[in-house]
Design an enzyme around this catalytic site. Structure first.
Site, mmCIF file in Angstrom:
data_model
loop_
_atom_site.group_PDB
_atom_site.id
_atom_site.type_symbol
_atom_site.label_atom_id
_atom_site.label_comp_id
_atom_site.label_asym_id
_atom_site.label_seq_id
_atom_site.Cartn_x
_atom_site.Cartn_y
_atom_site.Cartn_z
ATOM 1 N N ASP A 29 0.852 -1.191 0.000
ATOM 2 C CA ASP A 29 0.000 0.000 0.000
ATOM 3 C C ASP A 29 0.889 1.244 0.000
ATOM 4 O O ASP A 29 1.887 1.314 0.726
ATOM 5 C CB ASP A 29 -0.921 -0.001 1.238
ATOM 6 C CG ASP A 29 -2.070 0.968 1.105
ATOM 7 O OD1 ASP A 29 -3.223 0.513 1.009
ATOM 8 O OD2 ASP A 29 -1.814 2.195 1.089
ATOM 9 N N ILE A 30 0.507 2.226 -0.793
ATOM 10 C CA ILE A 30 1.308 3.444 -0.940
ATOM 11 C C ILE A 30 1.271 4.305 0.331
ATOM 12 O O ILE A 30 2.161 5.131 0.548
ATOM 13 C CB ILE A 30 0.812 4.235 -2.180
ATOM 14 C CG1 ILE A 30 1.905 5.120 -2.746
ATOM 15 C CG2 ILE A 30 -0.453 5.013 -1.873
ATOM 16 C CD1 ILE A 30 1.578 5.657 -4.144
ATOM 17 N N ASN A 86 -13.053 -3.256 2.403
ATOM 18 C CA ASN A 86 -14.012 -2.169 2.561
ATOM 19 C C ASN A 86 -14.978 -2.153 1.373
ATOM 20 O O ASN A 86 -14.557 -2.363 0.240
ATOM 21 C CB ASN A 86 -13.283 -0.824 2.631
ATOM 22 C CG ASN A 86 -12.351 -0.740 3.826
ATOM 23 O OD1 ASN A 86 -12.647 -1.260 4.900
ATOM 24 N ND2 ASN A 86 -11.201 -0.104 3.645
ATOM 25 N N VAL A 95 -10.926 2.917 -3.658
ATOM 26 C CA VAL A 95 -10.549 2.402 -4.980
ATOM 27 C C VAL A 95 -11.548 1.307 -5.345
ATOM 28 O O VAL A 95 -11.701 0.321 -4.606
ATOM 29 C CB VAL A 95 -9.108 1.852 -4.989
ATOM 30 C CG1 VAL A 95 -8.771 1.272 -6.358
ATOM 31 C CG2 VAL A 95 -8.101 2.952 -4.616
ATOM 32 N N HIS A 99 -10.196 -5.267 -3.172
ATOM 33 C CA HIS A 99 -8.844 -5.525 -2.657
ATOM 34 C C HIS A 99 -8.945 -5.934 -1.201
ATOM 35 O O HIS A 99 -9.791 -5.431 -0.450
ATOM 36 C CB HIS A 99 -7.958 -4.291 -2.808
ATOM 37 C CG HIS A 99 -8.592 -3.017 -2.364
ATOM 38 N ND1 HIS A 99 -9.481 -2.310 -3.149
ATOM 39 C CD2 HIS A 99 -8.479 -2.324 -1.204
ATOM 40 C CE1 HIS A 99 -9.885 -1.249 -2.491
ATOM 41 N NE2 HIS A 99 -9.302 -1.230 -1.294
ATOM 42 N N MET A 100 -8.055 -6.817 -0.824
ATOM 43 C CA MET A 100 -7.944 -7.235 0.558
ATOM 44 C C MET A 100 -6.723 -6.536 1.149
ATOM 45 O O MET A 100 -5.630 -6.614 0.587
ATOM 46 C CB MET A 100 -7.785 -8.760 0.608
ATOM 47 C CG MET A 100 -7.753 -9.333 1.990
ATOM 48 S SD MET A 100 -7.850 -11.143 1.912
ATOM 49 C CE MET A 100 -9.600 -11.388 1.674
ATOM 50 N N HIS A 101 -6.945 -5.827 2.264
ATOM 51 C CA HIS A 101 -5.823 -5.221 2.990
ATOM 52 C C HIS A 101 -5.250 -6.287 3.923
ATOM 53 O O HIS A 101 -5.988 -6.864 4.744
ATOM 54 C CB HIS A 101 -6.309 -4.062 3.881
ATOM 55 C CG HIS A 101 -6.895 -2.897 3.147
ATOM 56 N ND1 HIS A 101 -6.198 -1.724 2.914
ATOM 57 C CD2 HIS A 101 -8.129 -2.705 2.611
ATOM 58 C CE1 HIS A 101 -6.975 -0.860 2.278
ATOM 59 N NE2 HIS A 101 -8.151 -1.425 2.086
HETATM 60 P P1 AMP Z 1 -9.777 1.376 0.270
HETATM 61 O O1 AMP Z 1 -9.903 2.658 1.020
HETATM 62 O O2 AMP Z 1 -10.182 0.160 1.044
HETATM 63 O O3 AMP Z 1 -10.435 1.452 -1.095
HETATM 64 O O4 AMP Z 1 -8.221 1.157 0.044
HETATM 65 C C1 AMP Z 1 -7.513 1.718 -1.037
HETATM 66 C C2 AMP Z 1 -6.065 1.654 -0.671
HETATM 67 O O5 AMP Z 1 -5.287 1.848 -1.855
HETATM 68 C C3 AMP Z 1 -5.618 2.726 0.330
HETATM 69 O O6 AMP Z 1 -5.093 2.093 1.496
HETATM 70 C C4 AMP Z 1 -4.566 3.519 -0.440
HETATM 71 O O7 AMP Z 1 -3.503 3.935 0.377
HETATM 72 C C5 AMP Z 1 -4.128 2.524 -1.494
HETATM 73 N N1 AMP Z 1 -3.577 3.091 -2.715
HETATM 74 C C6 AMP Z 1 -4.076 4.137 -3.434
HETATM 75 N N2 AMP Z 1 -3.317 4.349 -4.527
HETATM 76 C C7 AMP Z 1 -2.318 3.430 -4.495
HETATM 77 C C8 AMP Z 1 -1.210 3.140 -5.343
HETATM 78 N N3 AMP Z 1 -0.968 3.849 -6.455
HETATM 79 N N4 AMP Z 1 -0.386 2.130 -4.989
HETATM 80 C C9 AMP Z 1 -0.612 1.410 -3.866
HETATM 81 N N5 AMP Z 1 -1.639 1.631 -3.043
HETATM 82 C C10 AMP Z 1 -2.482 2.626 -3.345
#
Ligand code: AMP
Ligand code: ZN
Length: 113
Positions: A29-30, A86, A95, A99-101
């Site tokens: 994660d960024i 989420n 996003v 995706h699974m955190h």
């Molecule tokens: P969510 O809020 O569950 O949709 O999580 C989206 C996640 O994507 C967040 O934790 C962001 O920090 C992460 N994210 C957004 N852009 C990027 C990227 N370019 N590379 C890696 N992670 C990202």
């Protein structure tokens, strides 16, 4: 398709990739919320958890399987870790490609915020 995570899959946007196979991709994660914070995504574009269809069950299972494998590889499988998905605005999704955190390396509290 104008999807950030599809662009990462297609190598149009760089990411720190830690695992890839035919079905899933995992990258850091960024903006990490834990010492280790990895996102695990299906290569198939699925916008939200609400859009999962019966034919997607295997790939969704692979997200969880990959999370467990990566937790072991990262060294926190036995200590414990947090996995989160989420859904939509009230769930905190930003996003719209599921995706699974996978987060590890610190103590988590419950309930999640
Ligand atoms: P969510 O809020 O569950 O949709 O999580 C989206 C996640 O994507 C967040 O934790 C962001 O920090 C992460 N994210 C957004 N852009 C990027 C990227 N370019 N590379 C890696 N992670 C990202
Ligand atoms: Zn996508």
């Amino acid at each position: 398709m104008d999807c950030l995570f599809c662009k990462i899959i297609n190598r149009e946007i760089p990411a720190d990739i830690v695992f890839e196979d035919e079905h899933v991709l995992a990258f850091h994660d960024i903006d990490p919320k834990a010492p280790t914070h990895i996102l695990i995504i299906p290569k198939k574009h699925i916008s939200t958890l609400n859009d999962i269809e019966e034919r997607d069950l295997e790939v969704v299972g692979r997200l969880q399987y990959t999370a467990a494998q990566l937790a072991r590889q990262q060294g926190f499988a036995d200590d414990g870790y947090r996995v989160v998905m989420n859904c939509n605005e009230m769930g905190g999704q930003t996003v719209y490609h599921i995706h699974m955190h996978l987060m590890g390396g610190r103590q988590f509290t419950w309930p999640a915020g």
